[in-house]
Design a protein around this motif. Structure first.
Motif, PDB file in Angstrom:
ATOM      1  N   UNK A 121      15.623  76.961  20.722  1.00  0.00           N
ATOM      2  CA  UNK A 121      16.843  77.906  21.342  1.00  0.00           C
ATOM      3  C   UNK A 121      17.931  77.038  21.935  1.00  0.00           C
ATOM      4  N   UNK A 122      19.056  77.708  21.853  1.00  0.00           N
ATOM      5  CA  UNK A 122      20.141  76.982  22.058  1.00  0.00           C
ATOM      6  C   UNK A 122      20.127  76.320  23.617  1.00  0.00           C
ATOM      7  N   UNK A 123      20.703  75.133  23.844  1.00  0.00           N
ATOM      8  CA  UNK A 123      20.784  74.661  25.152  1.00  0.00           C
ATOM      9  C   UNK A 123      22.052  75.062  26.060  1.00  0.00           C
ATOM     10  N   UNK A 124      21.797  74.980  27.204  1.00  0.00           N
ATOM     11  CA  UNK A 124      23.102  74.978  28.097  1.00  0.00           C
ATOM     12  C   UNK A 124      23.419  73.451  28.601  1.00  0.00           C
ATOM     13  N   UNK A 125      24.666  73.185  27.896  1.00  0.00           N
ATOM     14  CA  UNK A 125      24.780  71.633  28.209  1.00  0.00           C
ATOM     15  C   UNK A 125      25.409  71.725  29.820  1.00  0.00           C
ATOM     16  N   UNK A 126      24.926  70.688  30.800  1.00  0.00           N
ATOM     17  CA  UNK A 126      25.392  70.512  32.056  1.00  0.00           C
ATOM     18  C   UNK A 126      26.583  69.761  31.940  1.00  0.00           C
ATOM     19  N   UNK A 127      27.554  69.717  32.764  1.00  0.00           N
ATOM     20  CA  UNK A 127      28.643  68.664  32.740  1.00  0.00           C
ATOM     21  C   UNK A 127      28.213  67.464  33.072  1.00  0.00           C
ATOM     22  N   UNK A 128      29.036  66.485  32.458  1.00  0.00           N
ATOM     23  CA  UNK A 128      28.736  65.067  32.833  1.00  0.00           C
ATOM     24  C   UNK A 128      29.266  64.692  34.182  1.00  0.00           C
ATOM     25  N   UNK A 129      28.732  63.592  34.868  1.00  0.00           N
ATOM     26  CA  UNK A 129      29.169  63.492  35.975  1.00  0.00           C
ATOM     27  C   UNK A 129      30.829  62.771  35.909  1.00  0.00           C
ATOM     28  N   UNK A 130      31.642  63.104  36.628  1.00  0.00           N
ATOM     29  CA  UNK A 130      32.859  62.680  36.725  1.00  0.00           C
ATOM     30  C   UNK A 130      33.015  61.089  36.676  1.00  0.00           C
ATOM     31  N   UNK A 131      33.958  60.678  36.189  1.00  0.00           N
ATOM     32  CA  UNK A 131      34.331  59.048  36.167  1.00  0.00           C
ATOM     33  C   UNK A 131      34.337  58.931  37.798  1.00  0.00           C
ATOM     34  N   UNK A 182      42.771  72.919  38.654  1.00  0.00           N
ATOM     35  CA  UNK A 182      43.313  72.062  37.347  1.00  0.00           C
ATOM     36  C   UNK A 182      44.015  73.205  36.568  1.00  0.00           C
ATOM     37  N   UNK A 183      43.516  74.450  36.456  1.00  0.00           N
ATOM     38  CA  UNK A 183      44.404  75.266  35.645  1.00  0.00           C
ATOM     39  C   UNK A 183      45.716  75.636  36.343  1.00  0.00           C
ATOM     40  N   UNK A 184      45.468  75.748  37.904  1.00  0.00           N
ATOM     41  CA  UNK A 184      46.869  76.023  38.505  1.00  0.00           C
ATOM     42  C   UNK A 184      47.938  74.832  38.573  1.00  0.00           C
ATOM     43  N   UNK A 185      47.297  73.724  38.046  1.00  0.00           N
ATOM     44  CA  UNK A 185      48.032  72.504  38.331  1.00  0.00           C
ATOM     45  C   UNK A 185      48.756  72.211  36.738  1.00  0.00           C
ATOM     46  N   UNK A 186      48.312  73.280  35.718  1.00  0.00           N
ATOM     47  CA  UNK A 186      48.908  73.006  34.459  1.00  0.00           C
ATOM     48  C   UNK A 186      47.767  72.308  33.431  1.00  0.00           C
ATOM     49  N   UNK A 187      46.718  71.935  33.816  1.00  0.00           N
ATOM     50  CA  UNK A 187      45.824  71.288  33.104  1.00  0.00           C
ATOM     51  C   UNK A 187      45.013  72.194  32.671  1.00  0.00           C
ATOM     52  N   UNK A 188      45.405  73.234  31.717  1.00  0.00           N
ATOM     53  CA  UNK A 188      44.730  74.414  31.208  1.00  0.00           C
ATOM     54  C   UNK A 188      43.241  74.086  30.717  1.00  0.00           C
ATOM     55  N   UNK A 189      43.363  73.340  29.676  1.00  0.00           N
ATOM     56  CA  UNK A 189      42.089  73.004  28.822  1.00  0.00           C
ATOM     57  C   UNK A 189      40.992  72.369  29.838  1.00  0.00           C
ATOM     58  N   UNK A 190      41.262  71.402  30.472  1.00  0.00           N
ATOM     59  CA  UNK A 190      40.369  70.681  31.543  1.00  0.00           C
ATOM     60  C   UNK A 190      39.811  71.799  32.447  1.00  0.00           C
ATOM     61  N   UNK A 191      40.703  72.686  33.092  1.00  0.00           N
ATOM     62  CA  UNK A 191      40.238  73.625  33.877  1.00  0.00           C
ATOM     63  C   UNK A 191      39.290  74.478  33.150  1.00  0.00           C
ATOM     64  N   UNK A 192      39.626  74.908  31.993  1.00  0.00           N
ATOM     65  CA  UNK A 192      38.544  75.708  31.431  1.00  0.00           C
ATOM     66  C   UNK A 192      37.224  75.292  31.098  1.00  0.00           C
ATOM     67  N   UNK A 193      37.080  73.976  30.758  1.00  0.00           N
ATOM     68  CA  UNK A 193      35.793  73.308  30.423  1.00  0.00           C
ATOM     69  C   UNK A 193      35.104  73.264  31.919  1.00  0.00           C
ATOM     70  N   UNK A 194      35.967  72.927  33.041  1.00  0.00           N
ATOM     71  CA  UNK A 194      35.042  73.018  34.428  1.00  0.00           C
ATOM     72  C   UNK A 194      34.702  74.483  34.402  1.00  0.00           C
TER      73      UNK A 194
END
Length: 478
Positions: free
Chosen positions: A272-282, A445-457
């Motif tokens: 089955x497909x897996x749901x990948x959790x986000x990696x810890x932020x740097x 992030x989305x409201x700051x203009x970092x749309x793609x990073x915000x969508x990932x989160x």
């Protein structure tokens, strides 16, 4: 982000390792528990009792000596576990099934009895029953195969009482010879399907009834069945360290014992497909950037939400009990704080703020009261007082993850998106699975203009907790 805690629903542990061909009825012992009637919940759970009874019946047909318990208190669960431990001897098989509420605390998953009094994270460890502890005790008694099957990722009625929690269940550190399965991904929660049985148990019973399947294959097929039936919204998690072969049904049994069993098992489906959790932020520096100047006007989406419909709060049994204690002793800071938590969980925000304020008056260093009052004020739109409360909580307890999460909400609602990102970043460095901070950071992030990073989160947070969008909407954030 709410004063919340995460959930546990079903728990199955299996047994001491022996070769499947050598296992006899005397070697197999099962404890099956279904807890549904929790006084702190709005209504009894529909699934656990039926699930426990069906699993118990199936295990009896499979040669287990089964003890079943329904709506067990802490004392009842303790005695039931002790009886199970007493049966185990070297080479025997032991299985535990639990269905009810559960909570993740301190990187462990706890089964919750119906009479648990949970107000702080310490109460979880006091009143709950640790999965790791149970598996360890079974192992110490000589069991070689331990199997834990857990359908426990429900939202629970305690989650708004304190903030130090992560949704769903934690990975288990189990002894060798253990097979563990959770009904949903780590740190995720699922809603009940509203039927008489959970989707997890429906699929589990199908696969247990197939003769000659090794236990790992039984659970893998269960995982695939749940994933497909839920269209990948529910993806069970499995961990195995089995060293011996074990089968629930080590040989074909009479047809009468197999209700509605297909003539032949189909080949196992692909993984089955897996749901990948986000990696810890740097690990960046925890220092926050200079404060932004507040926006001139609030964002339209941040209007305070209307209060939910209020039942007769005075008739709530928990509130009545706490109020009675306060009549006897008006300076009972613990009862004031707990009543404030109940008021907050029921949307009686003004009453919650008053109780948290009285708690702080009695104990000016009560960091939890400052943090919870910050959160309630943020929800109701009292943003400047909320910010002062969160700052005080962080002064008293630097790097307090819940206060960082709360202050992130305050900054997000204030339009201070860079400050919100910094707060959520700091919280996620401490707890990378804190879904509210992950989703809040995505919005900021989305409201700051970092749309793609915000969508990932945002997408990762929604994968971890499908209810996170609704939760933020209840705060007035969309």
């Amino acid at each position: 982000m709410s004063i919340r805690l995460p959930l546990l629903a079903l728990l199955v542990f299996s047994l001491a390792p022996i070769f499947a061909s050598a296992a006899t009825a005397a070697d197999r012992f099962a404890l099956v528990i279904g807890n549904a009637k929790y006084p702190d919940a709005d209504a009894p759970l529909k699934e656990p009792i039926n699930d426990a009874r069906s699993v118990a019946d199936e295990l009896k047909r499979d040669g287990f000596t089964v003890e079943i318990g329904e709506n067990l208190t802490g004392d009842g669960m303790r005695k039931a576990f002790e009886r199970l431990y007493g049966h185990i001897k070297p080479g025997s098989v032991a299985l535990i099934f639990f269905s009810g509420y559960g909570i993740q605390s301190n990187r462990q998953s706890f089964m919750i009895p119906v009479d648990a009094q949970i107000w702080t994270e310490a109460d979880v460890r006091r009143d709950g029953f640790s999965l790791e502890t149970a598996l360890g005790e079974i192992n110490n008694r000589g069991a070689g195969v331990k199997i834990a099957l857990i359908d426990a990722s429900r939202r629970n009625p305690y989650e708004r009482r304190f903030r130090s929690f992560s949704a769903g269940l934690a990975p288990v550190i189990a002894p060798n010879g253990t097979l563990v399965m959770y009904s949903a991904a780590l740190s995720s929660v699922m809603s009940d399907n509203g039927g008489d049985h959970s989707l997890f148990v429906q699929e589990l019973l199908k696969e247990i009834r197939v003769p000659d399947l090794m236990a790992e294959e039984t659970l893998n097929r269960t995982r695939v069945g749940v994933t497909r039936a839920s269209r990948s919204e529910q993806v069970p998690w499995i961990s195995s360290s089995l060293a011996e072969d074990f089968s629930f049904i080590p040989g074909a049994r009479p047809t009468a014992s197999l209700p509605q069993q297909p003539a032949a098992a189909t080949p196992p489906p692909p993984p089955a497909p897996r749901v990948d959790l986000p990696a810890p932020p740097k690990a960046e520096t925890p220092a926050l950037p200079p404060p932004e100047k507040p926006a001139v006007a609030s964002l339209p989406t941040n209007e305070p939400p209307p209060p939910p419909p209020q039942p007769a709060l005075a008739d709530d049994p928990t509130i009545k009990s706490l109020t009675a204690k306060l009549v006897e002793n008006p300076d009972d800071a613990g009862s004031l704080y707990r009543r404030g938590q109940v008021y907050a969980s029921k949307g009686a925000y003004d009453l919650a703020i008053k109780d948290f304020g009285d708690t702080i008056r009695l104990n000016p260093k009560d960091v939890e009261a400052y943090n919870n009052r910050c959160w309630v004020r943020a929800v109701t739109g009292e943003l400047q007082p909320a910010l002062r409360d969160c700052n005080e909580a962080l002064r008293l307890r630097p790097n307090f993850v819940d206060a960082l999460d709360s202050r992130g909400l305050v900054n997000l609602k204030s339009g201070l998106n860079k400050n919100a990102v910094a707060d959520f970043d700091a919280a996620l460095r401490i707890n990378p699975r804190l879904t509210s901070s992950l989703y809040g950071r995505g919005l900021a992030r989305q409201r700051s203009g970092a749309i793609s990073d915000g969508e990932v989160d945002v997408n990762n947070a929604k994968a971890m907790d499908p209810n996170i969008v609704k939760e933020f909407a209840s705060y007035g954030i969309r």
